[in-house]
Design a protein around this motif. Sequence first.
Motif, PDB file in Angstrom:
ATOM      1  N   ARG A 110       0.076  19.502  -0.572  1.00 22.57           N
ATOM      2  CA  ARG A 110       1.403  18.953  -0.842  1.00 22.57           C
ATOM      3  C   ARG A 110       1.603  17.621  -0.129  1.00 22.57           C
ATOM      4  O   ARG A 110       2.117  16.652  -0.716  1.00 22.57           O
ATOM      5  CB  ARG A 110       2.482  19.952  -0.396  1.00 22.57           C
ATOM      6  CG  ARG A 110       3.891  19.559  -0.830  1.00 22.57           C
ATOM      7  CD  ARG A 110       4.942  20.397  -0.133  1.00 22.57           C
ATOM      8  NE  ARG A 110       5.064  20.056   1.269  1.00 22.57           N
ATOM      9  CZ  ARG A 110       5.706  18.983   1.734  1.00 22.57           C
ATOM     10  NH1 ARG A 110       6.281  18.132   0.893  1.00 22.57           N
ATOM     11  NH2 ARG A 110       5.765  18.743   3.020  1.00 22.57           N
ATOM     12  N   GLN A 111       1.161  17.546   1.128  1.00 21.78           N
ATOM     13  CA  GLN A 111       1.323  16.295   1.870  1.00 21.78           C
ATOM     14  C   GLN A 111       0.465  15.174   1.287  1.00 21.78           C
ATOM     15  O   GLN A 111       0.875  14.011   1.268  1.00 21.78           O
ATOM     16  CB  GLN A 111       1.015  16.524   3.352  1.00 21.78           C
ATOM     17  CG  GLN A 111       2.096  17.324   4.045  1.00 21.78           C
ATOM     18  CD  GLN A 111       2.014  17.249   5.555  1.00 21.78           C
ATOM     19  OE1 GLN A 111       1.283  16.451   6.132  1.00 21.78           O
ATOM     20  NE2 GLN A 111       2.800  18.084   6.219  1.00 21.78           N
ATOM     21  N   CYS A 165       2.382  13.954  -1.624  1.00 20.34           N
ATOM     22  CA  CYS A 165       3.534  13.167  -1.168  1.00 20.34           C
ATOM     23  C   CYS A 165       3.099  11.755  -0.784  1.00 20.34           C
ATOM     24  O   CYS A 165       3.756  10.770  -1.145  1.00 20.34           O
ATOM     25  CB  CYS A 165       4.221  13.851   0.011  1.00 20.34           C
ATOM     26  SG  CYS A 165       5.193  15.287  -0.442  1.00 20.34           S
TER      27      CYS A 165
END
Length: 197
Positions: free
Chosen positions: A176-177, A180
């Motif tokens: 997820r990071q 992002c």
Amino acid sequence: MKHTIETYTGLTVDLANPDPRTISADDIAHALSRIQRFGGHTNVPYSVAQHSVLVAEIAHRLYPSPDGLLERQALLHDAQEAYLGDMVHPLKTIPSVANAWNWLEAQMARVIHLALGVQRPDQAATQRVHHCDRLALAIEARELKVSRGEGWDLPAIPAALNGIRLEPLDHHEAKRQWWCAWGMTSAMRPAPIAAEA
């Protein structure tokens, strides 16, 4: 089929002759989130995806670019490992291993940049990304290794990076990071570059 792998999304990638049409950012984010840095020899799980996000963050703090290009190049600096795996650095210093590995890495990195529409770093950008990578290594050694990097010949960590602390992330959060970071740097991106000849 001899030199091919099937990726997370079901694409077939020829490692000896990669095709940009078989490269997927989703495959890169997924694989890097599951590949461990330092061959897994850390005191907590620490993935190549998390490392890549750290290098992009360092690039943003030290060398902010208005279009986010350097940060994207930093985020992708180890993207080829999504397909080739992460070889521990000491193996890369063995000449018979290094020659083949460097060729494979360079070829895969070129195709990844082409597939994702990210300009390959020029000499100045390569030096900056390498500097950020070395600073990331210094932070990682301090926080993840028993030796804390003593005797590793690492650069001093500048004051601009003092607030960075590493927290263990599971592969879902690391992925997820990575996404992002990709989204933040891509939001600043100009029109896609023309395909290379």
